[in-house]
Design a protein around this motif. Structure first.
Motif, PDB file in Angstrom:
ATOM      1  N   ALA A  22       5.174  12.494 -42.902  1.00  0.00           N
ATOM      2  CA  ALA A  22       5.275  13.955 -42.975  1.00  0.00           C
ATOM      3  C   ALA A  22       4.757  14.599 -41.682  1.00  0.00           C
ATOM      4  N   VAL A  23       3.659  14.083 -41.137  1.00  0.00           N
ATOM      5  CA  VAL A  23       3.111  14.635 -39.895  1.00  0.00           C
ATOM      6  C   VAL A  23       4.095  14.429 -38.745  1.00  0.00           C
ATOM      7  N   ARG A  24       4.734  13.274 -38.680  1.00  0.00           N
ATOM      8  CA  ARG A  24       5.721  13.041 -37.614  1.00  0.00           C
ATOM      9  C   ARG A  24       6.889  14.025 -37.721  1.00  0.00           C
ATOM     10  N   ALA A  25       7.360  14.284 -38.939  1.00  0.00           N
ATOM     11  CA  ALA A  25       8.459  15.238 -39.123  1.00  0.00           C
ATOM     12  C   ALA A  25       8.033  16.647 -38.739  1.00  0.00           C
ATOM     13  N   LEU A  26       6.843  17.057 -39.170  1.00  0.00           N
ATOM     14  CA  LEU A  26       6.338  18.386 -38.816  1.00  0.00           C
ATOM     15  C   LEU A  26       6.167  18.508 -37.304  1.00  0.00           C
ATOM     16  N   THR A  27       5.649  17.458 -36.673  1.00  0.00           N
ATOM     17  CA  THR A  27       5.446  17.462 -35.226  1.00  0.00           C
ATOM     18  C   THR A  27       6.774  17.632 -34.499  1.00  0.00           C
ATOM     19  N   VAL A  85      -3.913   8.281 -39.702  1.00  0.00           N
ATOM     20  CA  VAL A  85      -2.721   9.128 -39.730  1.00  0.00           C
ATOM     21  C   VAL A  85      -2.478   9.728 -38.354  1.00  0.00           C
ATOM     22  N   ALA A  86      -3.524  10.241 -37.738  1.00  0.00           N
ATOM     23  CA  ALA A  86      -3.388  10.842 -36.409  1.00  0.00           C
ATOM     24  C   ALA A  86      -2.824   9.823 -35.417  1.00  0.00           C
ATOM     25  N   GLU A  87      -3.405   8.644 -35.393  1.00  0.00           N
ATOM     26  CA  GLU A  87      -2.967   7.614 -34.454  1.00  0.00           C
ATOM     27  C   GLU A  87      -1.524   7.191 -34.727  1.00  0.00           C
ATOM     28  N   LYS A  88      -1.169   6.967 -35.988  1.00  0.00           N
ATOM     29  CA  LYS A  88       0.184   6.551 -36.341  1.00  0.00           C
ATOM     30  C   LYS A  88       1.220   7.637 -36.067  1.00  0.00           C
TER      31      LYS A  88
END
Length: 160
Positions: A101-106, A131-134
């Motif tokens: 989800a973080v990658r998509a939002l980013t 999560v941040a690192e991944k």
């Protein structure tokens, strides 16, 4: 509101029908530990959802409900135009939901002109560090404890 897909997940705006699932998700002690605004009643959940919708309307907070096979599994948000926040429901942890989800939002934020994103978490939240690192965020610095957080925190950055 925008809808996104994220490696098998759907990210969409919050809807009033999400309130009941929120109350269930927030019964998890880990959610209560890491959040500043717990949702413990149906009325609080309705206010929380309305606040997310108002953030979109005001262009101040872009908060997405994260769904896996139509089941609510988390939240990801862009706050203040640069800060990424997220949580994952207990029943979905360990399945890389937050990172996807973080990658998509980013990608969405960078596609909309954001050049630098911040991700913060308390130092003892090792899962958030992973999560941040991944998600491609690099540790920038350790920040001092600031109320309401009793411990120092990590600041991770990602540039587009």
């Amino acid at each position: 509101m925008t809808a996104l897909t994220a490696e098998g997940l759907v990210l969409r705006g919050w809807e009033p029908g999400d309130a009941a699932a929120l109350v269930e998700i927030y019964r998890d002690p880990a959610m209560l530990r890491w959040t500043r605004f717990p949702v413990t009643t149906a009325a609080e959940a309705e206010v929380w959802v309305a606040n997310q919708q108002e953030g979109w309307a005001a262009n101040t907070r872009h908060s997405f409900a994260v769904l896996d096979d139509e089941r609510l599994v988390g939240c990801v948000a862009l706050k203040r135009g640069i800060e990424v926040g997220y949580w994952t429901a207990a029943h979905a942890r360990g399945r890389d939901v937050a990172s996807r989800a973080v990658r998509a939002l980013t990608a969405w934020a960078i596609g909309n002109g954001v050049t630098t994103l911040e991700l913060r978490h308390q130092v003892d939240n090792e899962a958030s560090c992973r999560v941040a690192e991944k998600s491609g965020f690099r540790l920038r610095e350790t920040l001092p404890a600031t109320p309401p957080w009793p411990l120092p925190g990590h600041l991770h950055l990602r540039t587009g």
